[in-house]
Design a protein around this motif. Structure first.
Motif, short mmCIF file in Angstrom:
data_model
loop_
_atom_site.label_atom_id
_atom_site.label_comp_id
_atom_site.label_asym_id
_atom_site.label_seq_id
_atom_site.Cartn_x
_atom_site.Cartn_y
_atom_site.Cartn_z
N CYS A 1 -60.01 7.98 22.06
CA CYS A 1 -58.64 8.41 22.38
C CYS A 1 -58.24 9.60 21.51
O CYS A 1 -58.40 9.57 20.30
CB CYS A 1 -57.70 7.23 22.14
SG CYS A 1 -55.96 7.63 22.37
N CYS B 1 -55.27 10.48 21.00
CA CYS B 1 -53.98 10.18 20.36
C CYS B 1 -54.18 9.36 19.09
O CYS B 1 -53.57 9.65 18.06
CB CYS B 1 -53.08 9.40 21.32
SG CYS B 1 -52.68 10.28 22.82
N CYS B 2 -55.02 8.30 19.15
CA CYS B 2 -55.12 7.40 18.00
C CYS B 2 -56.56 7.23 17.49
O CYS B 2 -56.77 6.59 16.47
CB CYS B 2 -54.52 6.03 18.34
SG CYS B 2 -55.55 5.05 19.45
N CYS C 1 -57.04 3.92 26.68
CA CYS C 1 -57.27 3.58 25.27
C CYS C 1 -57.10 2.08 25.06
O CYS C 1 -56.14 1.48 25.55
CB CYS C 1 -56.29 4.35 24.39
SG CYS C 1 -56.46 3.92 22.64
N CYS D 1 -53.79 2.07 22.10
CA CYS D 1 -52.43 2.55 22.40
C CYS D 1 -52.15 2.65 23.90
O CYS D 1 -51.05 3.03 24.29
CB CYS D 1 -52.17 3.90 21.73
SG CYS D 1 -53.02 5.30 22.51
ZN LIG Z 1 -55.13 5.54 21.67
#
Ligand SMILES: [Zn+2]
Length: 359
Positions: free
Chosen positions: A181, A183-184, A199, A202
């Motif tokens: 991911c 993002c995280c 993901c 998240c």
């Molecule tokens: Zn994520």
């Protein structure tokens, strides 16, 4: 040229789509199907949408599907083209590899006209680069055929098959590069069809990305600009191509790329056709014509970082060269012996031949 793909798929399923998908659409979702006559094309597109979005539907059709096998992102090619394997064959032949078609395959397409079950693709790869050649040899010996570079496959396969390979390669490559991911940083998982990844931490959802690329044939009266990059096969020339940048319209990209690559000023830009292209990842080639701007210089000044050569070529010379048909070192190229253009599967060929032979 290899034989047509359709010869590799059993003919017993000639009406497969009509029976299976229409029954399916009547039972699921298309509530007004029985009272409203939809075209077969609409049927096909809605069926493909259902396959991509509905997990249980996709699982059902995986078990009836045909699979193109890739090894290290190279399609397995035999004498008759892509080796399509049934679900039963895949389960049996790939038992010694840690792949599961239900878990690892991606949906690619349903043929048009709809004469066979849905097509899927699956990739077998190794993280150990030193073992990649042995893996390719093993996969080839078990399934038959040999792993072929996608670039070469696109040049030698018939257009419809090349398109399927191109799509499958782009999707498989995207999945292999989107394991985590953005993002995280946690892992992502594929949905059954390969339409998206989510993901595990998240829940962010990722969809395959597409890069728009302008490819332009610059003309001035009875001559056009053809150029070659250092990576092209010997003597192959093509139209000018470049990525669209954020904030640009298609016309702005064409103007900028032509100026950057060959130092010319163009206007009267018109869109001609488009094509998916899998390099460097998943491109949408937007084919355009552009005319040298009245009063501007026609002296080519190439960007040496991008191009090895660029030249004005007269229409009559192109007609003569394209009619020659001499063999090139790369199968599929058109023209010769002094200049070749990309094969008919490439949009560059369509741009160049369309302009060359227009009346
Ligand atoms: Zn994520």
């Amino acid at each position: 040229m290899v034989k047509m793909l359709s010869r590799t798929v059993p003919q017993r399923i000639g009406s497969w789509f009509c029976k299976s998908s229409r029954q399916f659409l009547q039972l699921h979702g298309s509530t007004n199907y029985a009272t409203r006559s939809m075209s077969e094309r609409v049927d096909r597109l809605r069926f493909m949408q259902k396959l991509k979005e509905d997990e249980s539907v996709c699982q059902k059709f995986i078990s009836e599907g045909y699979f193109a096998v890739f090894c290290n992102l190279k399609p397995l090619i035999g004498e008759a083209g892509v080796l399509w394997k049934s679900y039963a064959d895949i389960i049996k032949l790939l038992s010694s590899f840690s792949v599961d078609p239900m878990r690892d395959s991606i949906f690619v397409t349903v043929d048009e006209p709809e004469e066979s079950p849905p097509k899927f693709a699956i990739n077998i790869s190794s993280d150990d680069k030193a073992q990649s050649k042995q893996l390719e040899a093993k996969v080839g010996s078990i399934l038959g055929g040999r792993p072929c570079s996608v670039r070469k496959a696109l040049f030698i396969l018939p257009q419809d098959t090349a398109s399927v390979v191109s799509t499958a390669y782009s999707l498989l490559q995207w999945h292999s590069k989107t394991q985590y991911c953005s993002c995280c940083g946690q892992t992502t998982t594929k949905d059954t069809s390969g339409f998206k990844r989510t993901c595990t931490s998240c829940s962010e959802t990722f969809y395959p990305s597409i890069q728009p690329i302008a490819i332009t044939l610059v003309t001035n009266g009875d001559q056009c600009v053809l150029a070659r990059q250092p990576m092209f096969p010997p003597k192959m020339y093509s139209a000018l191509a470049g990525f669209c940048e954020t904030g640009e319209s298609l016309a702005m990209t064409v103007e900028r790329e032509v100026a950057e690559e060959v130092g010319l000023e163009v206007d009267q830009i018109c869109y001609h056709d488009s094509q998916h292209w899998p390099f460097p990842s998943s491109g949408l080639m937007l084919g355009c014509f552009a005319k040298l701007k009245d009063g501007s210089t026609d002296v080519i000044n190439i960007d040496k970082a991008e191009l090895e050569d660029a030249r004005w070529v007269k229409r009559e010379d192109l007609r003569r060269m394209l009619a020659d048909g001499s063999a090139s070192s790369m199968p599929g190229l058109v023209g010769g012996p002094d200049l070749y253009i990309p094969p008919p599967q490439a949009i560059a060929n369509k741009l160049i031949t369309s302009w060359t032979f227009e009346e």
